[in-house]
Design a protein around this motif. Structure first.
Motif, PDB file in Angstrom:
ATOM      1  N   ASN A  87      43.967  42.036  41.517  1.00 22.10           N
ATOM      2  CA  ASN A  87      43.650  43.068  42.505  1.00 22.10           C
ATOM      3  C   ASN A  87      42.881  44.242  41.906  1.00 22.10           C
ATOM      4  OD1 ASN A  87      43.608  44.128  45.096  1.00 22.10           O
ATOM      5  ND2 ASN A  87      45.604  45.097  44.923  1.00 22.10           N
ATOM      6  N   TYR A  88      42.505  44.142  40.637  1.00 21.02           N
ATOM      7  CA  TYR A  88      41.633  45.133  40.002  1.00 21.02           C
ATOM      8  C   TYR A  88      40.444  44.378  39.417  1.00 21.02           C
ATOM      9  CZ  TYR A  88      45.456  48.565  40.207  1.00 21.02           C
ATOM     10  OH  TYR A  88      46.443  49.425  40.630  1.00 21.02           O
ATOM     11  N   THR A  89      39.244  44.834  39.710  1.00 18.33           N
ATOM     12  CA  THR A  89      38.040  44.108  39.305  1.00 18.33           C
ATOM     13  C   THR A  89      37.986  43.881  37.800  1.00 18.33           C
ATOM     14  OG1 THR A  89      36.810  44.992  41.200  1.00 18.33           O
ATOM     15  CG2 THR A  89      35.522  44.129  39.350  1.00 18.33           C
ATOM     16  N   ALA A  90      38.303  44.915  37.012  1.00 15.33           N
ATOM     17  CA  ALA A  90      38.222  44.786  35.555  1.00 15.33           C
ATOM     18  C   ALA A  90      39.253  43.802  35.021  1.00 15.33           C
ATOM     19  CB  ALA A  90      38.388  46.150  34.894  1.00 15.33           C
ATOM     20  N   HIS A  91      40.434  43.731  35.651  1.00 13.33           N
ATOM     21  CA  HIS A  91      41.442  42.760  35.212  1.00 13.33           C
ATOM     22  C   HIS A  91      41.000  41.340  35.558  1.00 13.33           C
ATOM     23  CE1 HIS A  91      45.141  40.772  34.271  1.00 13.33           C
ATOM     24  NE2 HIS A  91      45.352  40.435  35.531  1.00 13.33           N
ATOM     25  N   ALA A  92      40.385  41.163  36.720  1.00 12.37           N
ATOM     26  CA  ALA A  92      39.859  39.840  37.066  1.00 12.37           C
ATOM     27  C   ALA A  92      38.851  39.395  36.015  1.00 12.37           C
ATOM     28  CB  ALA A  92      39.225  39.862  38.454  1.00 12.37           C
ATOM     29  N   ALA A  93      37.992  40.334  35.588  1.00 10.28           N
ATOM     30  CA  ALA A  93      36.969  39.998  34.600  1.00 10.28           C
ATOM     31  C   ALA A  93      37.595  39.606  33.268  1.00 10.28           C
ATOM     32  CB  ALA A  93      36.030  41.182  34.410  1.00 10.28           C
ATOM     33  N   GLY A 251      49.471  44.115  41.871  1.00 11.05           N
ATOM     34  CA  GLY A 251      48.495  43.702  40.873  1.00 11.05           C
ATOM     35  C   GLY A 251      48.377  44.701  39.732  1.00 11.05           C
ATOM     36  N   THR A 252      47.842  44.221  38.624  1.00 13.81           N
ATOM     37  CA  THR A 252      47.747  45.044  37.417  1.00 13.81           C
ATOM     38  C   THR A 252      46.297  45.339  37.063  1.00 13.81           C
ATOM     39  OG1 THR A 252      48.701  45.286  35.192  1.00 13.81           O
ATOM     40  CG2 THR A 252      47.581  43.217  35.666  1.00 13.81           C
ATOM     41  N   PRO A 253      46.034  46.484  36.439  1.00 10.10           N
ATOM     42  CA  PRO A 253      44.685  46.779  35.948  1.00 10.10           C
ATOM     43  C   PRO A 253      44.402  46.106  34.606  1.00 10.10           C
ATOM     44  CG  PRO A 253      46.110  48.651  35.549  1.00 10.10           C
ATOM     45  CD  PRO A 253      46.940  47.634  36.307  1.00 10.10           C
ATOM     46  N   GLU A 254      43.224  46.361  34.079  1.00  8.13           N
ATOM     47  CA  GLU A 254      42.837  45.775  32.801  1.00  8.13           C
ATOM     48  C   GLU A 254      43.697  46.327  31.665  1.00  8.13           C
ATOM     49  OE1 GLU A 254      40.401  49.552  33.134  1.00  8.13           O
ATOM     50  OE2 GLU A 254      41.217  48.026  34.485  1.00  8.13           O
ATOM     51  N   GLY A 255      43.682  45.582  30.530  1.00  7.39           N
ATOM     52  CA  GLY A 255      44.394  46.032  29.343  1.00  7.39           C
ATOM     53  C   GLY A 255      45.584  45.179  28.969  1.00  7.39           C
ATOM     54  N   VAL A 256      45.656  43.948  29.475  1.00 11.10           N
ATOM     55  CA  VAL A 256      46.751  43.057  29.125  1.00 11.10           C
ATOM     56  C   VAL A 256      46.386  42.245  27.885  1.00 11.10           C
ATOM     57  CG1 VAL A 256      47.579  42.927  31.499  1.00 11.10           C
ATOM     58  CG2 VAL A 256      45.898  41.251  30.689  1.00 11.10           C
ATOM     59  N   ALA A 257      47.392  41.596  27.295  1.00 11.86           N
ATOM     60  CA  ALA A 257      47.140  40.805  26.091  1.00 11.86           C
ATOM     61  C   ALA A 257      46.248  39.594  26.370  1.00 11.86           C
ATOM     62  CB  ALA A 257      48.465  40.359  25.478  1.00 11.86           C
ATOM     63  N   LEU A 258      46.277  39.103  27.597  1.00 15.54           N
ATOM     64  CA  LEU A 258      45.437  37.968  27.976  1.00 15.54           C
ATOM     65  C   LEU A 258      43.964  38.242  27.714  1.00 15.54           C
ATOM     66  CD1 LEU A 258      45.197  35.176  29.409  1.00 15.54           C
ATOM     67  CD2 LEU A 258      45.043  36.436  31.576  1.00 15.54           C
TER      68      LEU A 258
END
Length: 303
Positions: A87-93, A251-258
């Motif tokens: 649900n956050y564009t940067a996290h999808a990327a 949903g979560t924003p970018e910055g995960v270990a994935l």
């Protein structure tokens, strides 16, 4: 009067409380036992937040001490935990996916819900356990086939901070990788510490942050969400009945270990997260034992 709802006490024996500020700005804790046995769907559906305000104004709720008490999830075990993915564009990327044009929906078992400061198990065979700070929606009235986002907004009782912990090896690769597998692990949905009524904050403009061992990992704002809370509730109501007490993770924003930029959670790591106005979580992670290991340890202790 701004209120925060919480549940205090040992796991399974939490007592409902409300936190309010006095005229000096000092926070005080008041028992809700006279109004409800728990902070759950029944309490919310029966206009529990308004009744709490009235009882506080009338001086009908006794003040209590919260010192030394564990803070549990601020909502008792929900009927459903519904999640929105990407649900956050940067996290999808960073996940290697295109931003969705309609909400991506999955479910988590309700038995994954835990407190915001509870010890946190890493599954015995896990190598890719990941954090995800999220804004959580708490439903206050039944939502089914809603006709507008305005109707949807009226069904939101309040909001909580959440961590949608995810095991990526179980979730993604290969034919057997499934979101349900990666999102259903014990204690993988810590909520809280507070449930804050919807009218007290702007859910479309809240900062979200995650730290691992004191180092920042996620720093974003709910204004970056592709689908805002009312849109999410309206969409879900076309496909399922949302009941009072249900929780939606947005949903979560970018910055995960994935993303490949950070190490996955290791035993001994401390993961902290916060959402503006909704409080801060802190959990120390440990390696969970298999059943055979637990039985062997118990036998050794009994020898």
């Amino acid at each position: 009067m701004n209120l925060k709802f919480a549940r205090l006490g040992t796991a399974g024996n939490e007592q409902p409380v409300v936190v309010a500020q006095d005229t000096n700005g000092t926070e005080k804790y008041f028992s809700l036992a006279a109004l409800t046995g728990d902070i759950d769907g029944g309490f919310l559906a029966a206009d529990g937040i308004s009744r709490t305000r009235e009882a506080l104004a009338s001086g009908n709720l006794p003040e209590i001490s919260a010192e030394g008490l564990r803070i549990g999830s601020p909502i008792a075990r929900p009927g459903s935990v519904v999640c929105i993915g990407l649900n956050y564009t940067a996290h999808a990327a960073e996940s290697g996916a295109e931003p969705p044009t309609v909400p991506v929906v999955f479910l988590k078992p309700a038995n994954t819900v835990s407190g915001p400061f509870d010890a946190a198990p890493i599954p015995p065979s896990s190598e890719k356990y990941d954090w995800e700070v999220e804004l959580g929606i708490v439903i206050g009235r039944e939502a089914s086939y809603l006709s507008s986002t305005d109707e949807a907004a009226e069904c939101i009782a309040g909001y909580v901070a959440a961590n949608d912990l995810s095991e990526r090896e179980y979730q993604i690769p290969g034919a057997a990788g499934q979101w349900t597998k990666g999102k259903s692990l014990p204690s993988s949905t810590p909520l809280g510490p507070w449930l804050v009524p919807a009218g007290q904050l702007d859910a479309g403009n809240l900062g979200l942050r995650t730290w691992v061992n004191g180092e920042i990992r996620q720093s974003s704002n709910t204004s970056d969400m592709i689908f805002d809370p009312a849109t999410v509730v309206h969409h879900l109501s076309q496909y399922m009945v949302l009941e009072p007490g249900d929780v939606i993770l947005t949903g979560t924003p970018e910055g995960v270990a994935l993303s490949g930029r950070f190490q996955y959670i290791q035993p001994g790591d401390v993961v902290e997260l916060e959402v503006d106005g909704l409080g801060r979580q802190r959990r120390e992670f440990y390696r969970a034992q298999t059943r055979a290991e637990s039985l062997s340890s118990a036998a050794g202790q009994g020898a």
